[in-house]
Design a protein around this motif. Sequence first.
Motif, PDB file in Angstrom:
ATOM      1  N   TYR A  45      -4.555  -4.077  13.194  1.00 25.54           N
ATOM      2  CA  TYR A  45      -4.688  -5.296  12.408  1.00 25.54           C
ATOM      3  C   TYR A  45      -5.311  -4.974  11.053  1.00 25.54           C
ATOM      4  N   GLY A  46      -4.690  -5.495   9.998  1.00 23.90           N
ATOM      5  CA  GLY A  46      -5.206  -5.267   8.658  1.00 23.90           C
ATOM      6  C   GLY A  46      -4.640  -4.042   7.979  1.00 23.90           C
ATOM      7  N   GLN A  47      -3.726  -3.318   8.629  1.00 26.92           N
ATOM      8  CA  GLN A  47      -3.118  -2.169   7.972  1.00 26.92           C
ATOM      9  C   GLN A  47      -2.409  -2.647   6.707  1.00 26.92           C
ATOM     10  N   PRO A  48      -2.666  -2.012   5.551  1.00 29.07           N
ATOM     11  CA  PRO A  48      -2.112  -2.520   4.292  1.00 29.07           C
ATOM     12  C   PRO A  48      -0.590  -2.599   4.303  1.00 29.07           C
ATOM     13  N   ALA A  49      -0.074  -3.728   3.871  1.00 30.50           N
ATOM     14  CA  ALA A  49       1.379  -3.915   3.833  1.00 30.50           C
ATOM     15  C   ALA A  49       2.033  -2.940   2.863  1.00 30.50           C
ATOM     16  N   SER A  50       1.282  -2.492   1.854  1.00 29.60           N
ATOM     17  CA  SER A  50       1.842  -1.552   0.881  1.00 29.60           C
ATOM     18  C   SER A  50       2.240  -0.236   1.535  1.00 29.60           C
ATOM     19  N   VAL A  51       1.563   0.113   2.635  1.00 32.66           N
ATOM     20  CA  VAL A  51       1.899   1.351   3.348  1.00 32.66           C
ATOM     21  C   VAL A  51       3.318   1.277   3.899  1.00 32.66           C
TER      22      VAL A  51
ATOM     23  N   ASP B 141      -2.614   6.574   7.909  1.00 31.88           N
ATOM     24  CA  ASP B 141      -1.879   5.312   7.804  1.00 31.88           C
ATOM     25  C   ASP B 141      -0.366   5.481   7.805  1.00 31.88           C
ATOM     26  N   TRP B 142       0.151   6.366   6.959  1.00 31.79           N
ATOM     27  CA  TRP B 142       1.606   6.501   6.845  1.00 31.79           C
ATOM     28  C   TRP B 142       2.215   7.144   8.088  1.00 31.79           C
ATOM     29  N   ALA B 143       1.436   7.933   8.803  1.00 35.95           N
ATOM     30  CA  ALA B 143       1.928   8.542  10.035  1.00 35.95           C
ATOM     31  C   ALA B 143       1.842   7.586  11.215  1.00 35.95           C
ATOM     32  N   GLU B 144       0.983   6.565  11.112  1.00 32.78           N
ATOM     33  CA  GLU B 144       0.787   5.622  12.215  1.00 32.78           C
ATOM     34  C   GLU B 144       1.841   4.531  12.281  1.00 32.78           C
ATOM     35  N   VAL B 145       2.447   4.209  11.141  1.00 30.34           N
ATOM     36  CA  VAL B 145       3.403   3.102  11.099  1.00 30.34           C
ATOM     37  C   VAL B 145       4.518   3.328  12.120  1.00 30.34           C
ATOM     38  N   GLY B 146       4.789   2.299  12.918  1.00 30.48           N
ATOM     39  CA  GLY B 146       5.899   2.361  13.860  1.00 30.48           C
ATOM     40  C   GLY B 146       5.616   3.123  15.132  1.00 30.48           C
TER      41      GLY B 146
ATOM     42  N   THR C 263       7.332  -3.483  20.152  1.00 31.58           N
ATOM     43  CA  THR C 263       7.869  -4.163  21.325  1.00 31.58           C
ATOM     44  C   THR C 263       9.240  -4.713  20.983  1.00 31.58           C
ATOM     45  N   PRO C 264      10.002  -5.135  21.975  1.00 36.76           N
ATOM     46  CA  PRO C 264      11.315  -5.708  21.669  1.00 36.76           C
ATOM     47  C   PRO C 264      11.268  -6.861  20.670  1.00 36.76           C
ATOM     48  N   SER C 265      10.144  -7.563  20.607  1.00 35.45           N
ATOM     49  CA  SER C 265      10.050  -8.703  19.685  1.00 35.45           C
ATOM     50  C   SER C 265       9.645  -8.290  18.277  1.00 35.45           C
ATOM     51  N   THR C 266       9.216  -7.028  18.090  1.00 35.48           N
ATOM     52  CA  THR C 266       8.738  -6.613  16.773  1.00 35.48           C
ATOM     53  C   THR C 266       9.494  -5.457  16.150  1.00 35.48           C
ATOM     54  N   TRP C 267      10.256  -4.702  16.930  1.00 33.84           N
ATOM     55  CA  TRP C 267      10.772  -3.452  16.382  1.00 33.84           C
ATOM     56  C   TRP C 267      12.069  -3.594  15.579  1.00 33.84           C
ATOM     57  N   GLY C 268      12.679  -4.766  15.559  1.00 35.01           N
ATOM     58  CA  GLY C 268      13.816  -4.980  14.672  1.00 35.01           C
ATOM     59  C   GLY C 268      15.132  -4.486  15.226  1.00 35.01           C
ATOM     60  N   ALA C 269      16.156  -4.547  14.362  1.00 38.11           N
ATOM     61  CA  ALA C 269      17.512  -4.184  14.765  1.00 38.11           C
ATOM     62  C   ALA C 269      17.638  -2.682  14.986  1.00 38.11           C
ATOM     63  N   PRO C 270      18.574  -2.259  15.845  1.00 39.05           N
ATOM     64  CA  PRO C 270      18.736  -0.827  16.115  1.00 39.05           C
ATOM     65  C   PRO C 270      19.021   0.008  14.873  1.00 39.05           C
ATOM     66  N   ASP C 271      19.759  -0.565  13.926  1.00 38.17           N
ATOM     67  CA  ASP C 271      20.105   0.199  12.730  1.00 38.17           C
ATOM     68  C   ASP C 271      19.124  -0.005  11.584  1.00 38.17           C
ATOM     69  N   ALA C 272      18.062  -0.788  11.820  1.00 34.68           N
ATOM     70  CA  ALA C 272      17.059  -1.023  10.785  1.00 34.68           C
ATOM     71  C   ALA C 272      15.697  -1.263  11.428  1.00 34.68           C
ATOM     72  N   PRO C 273      15.100  -0.242  12.065  1.00 31.74           N
ATOM     73  CA  PRO C 273      13.790  -0.417  12.714  1.00 31.74           C
ATOM     74  C   PRO C 273      12.736  -0.910  11.726  1.00 31.74           C
ATOM     75  N   LEU C 274      11.930  -1.846  12.172  1.00 27.64           N
ATOM     76  CA  LEU C 274      10.907  -2.420  11.309  1.00 27.64           C
ATOM     77  C   LEU C 274       9.618  -1.598  11.366  1.00 27.64           C
ATOM     78  N   PRO C 275       8.890  -1.504  10.261  1.00 25.52           N
ATOM     79  CA  PRO C 275       7.633  -0.753  10.219  1.00 25.52           C
ATOM     80  C   PRO C 275       6.493  -1.543  10.852  1.00 25.52           C
ATOM     81  N   VAL C 276       6.381  -1.465  12.166  1.00 24.15           N
ATOM     82  CA  VAL C 276       5.363  -2.209  12.898  1.00 24.15           C
ATOM     83  C   VAL C 276       3.986  -1.607  12.620  1.00 24.15           C
ATOM     84  N   PRO C 277       2.989  -2.431  12.230  1.00 22.67           N
ATOM     85  CA  PRO C 277       1.643  -1.891  11.970  1.00 22.67           C
ATOM     86  C   PRO C 277       0.999  -1.379  13.243  1.00 22.67           C
ATOM     87  N   SER C 278       0.119  -0.391  13.100  1.00 24.51           N
ATOM     88  CA  SER C 278      -0.553   0.184  14.266  1.00 24.51           C
ATOM     89  C   SER C 278      -1.909  -0.450  14.507  1.00 24.51           C
TER      90      SER C 278
END
Length: 440
Positions: free
Chosen positions: A182-188, A156-161, A165-180
């Motif tokens: 459906y249902g991947q725990p948000a706590s990860v 799980d922790w290795a799969e995040v990000g 896609t351009p609509s999900t990955w966030g700002a260049p200086d703050a990449p968002l932790p895109v789930p790999s």
Amino acid sequence: MQIALPKPGGSPGDASARLAHRASGVFPGGITRNTVDRDPDLYYIGWGKGAHLHDVDGRRLLDLNNNFTTLIHGHAFEPVIDAVTKVLRDGTCFSNPTPHEIALAELLCERIPSVEHVRFVNTGTEAVMFAIKAARAITGRPAVAKIEGAYHGAYDWAEVGQVGTPSTWGAPDAPLPVPSYYGQPASVFEDVVLLRFNDVDTAVSRIKQHAGRLSCILIDPVPSRAGLIAPDPAFLAAIATVARQHGILVIADEVLNLRQSYRGASDRFSLKPDLTTMGKIIGGGFPIGAIGGSRNAMAVFGSSHLSQGGTFSANPISMVAGLAAMKEMTREQFGRLERLGDDLRARLRHSIDTSGAPFSVTGSASLFRIHPIPNPPREYREAYLDAREDRIMTQLDHHMKANGVLMPKGAASSLSTAMNDDDISHVAQTFEAFLERQEF
């Protein structure tokens, strides 16, 4: 070179269709791993020998996939067959250790500068998982930093990000932790810090910001699915420096990229990791994974702080197959593969320059990847394919298969020691023909 193609366009024949129908009755989606090639149709392999595959419908394909870079000697490699045949009658797995695991571990410790002790597991995914667990046990910290878009298996922790896609990955200086999935725990997501490859300033800033929680920085020196991108030496040096300053372990994921040189990828690119994960080529075509590192870091596996088992870990079949394969990978063989790789990359680039087509090539040693963009990407966002670029790569994939070359789409292509100059010419000429027939 004559290639038998029972159906035009690379489509499989009746035998594959019958097998696909049977498979649909027992497998969800008709397959048992999502990475198999189903484009334009599912086709089944009958056998492989050397650099070529033969499917059940009679096609012969030059294999640039090599089971996702695993088969560095190609198919049915005789030293591996001989070694496995001899040990099979002695038993296939035991709860106790065998001498074979010591021999393979000694080879790895002798070759890989950062590896003094080894633990064997069954897959690259397990190797990464236990390396992360080791870093947590050593530091007492939960979080992991990793490169956006990089693939490190199915933990799980290795799969995040690893997807975005351009609509999900966030700002260049703050990449968002895109789930790999459906249902991947948000706590990860709270314990994963994403870094952009070759972006020195942002990476250092983000590591410092989260340093008190970071156990490790997980890095593939040449991230394959993120573009098979060459590392900026300044980036690797900065990562190592800030990690040392804050007591964060550096984990080099060389499951795929150990084939970069006789001494591995970290040595080639001047990275000095605390832990190294290995797999693929070290198993000789059998399931394997390994974690290696300094005596000090690896001592956690021998303590009460971390339990690591596995019913088939260090099984004698994988051990003897891996030892046979790695013994044959001499410095001379690595050098020969690199010369073939350099020749092929140069010929591909020459065809691109001559045609003026908007393509580029990345890779080193025995690995390469073709991109439908004019400039080689330096990080995942630049390597990401939009819909038009994806269609172009699909057309290239179909063209290569129709002309007897199996080249993975969206992943690293790999050479094997079974290949020769004629095989390199076949790939280069087939790609050149594709460029000549297209309008871009």
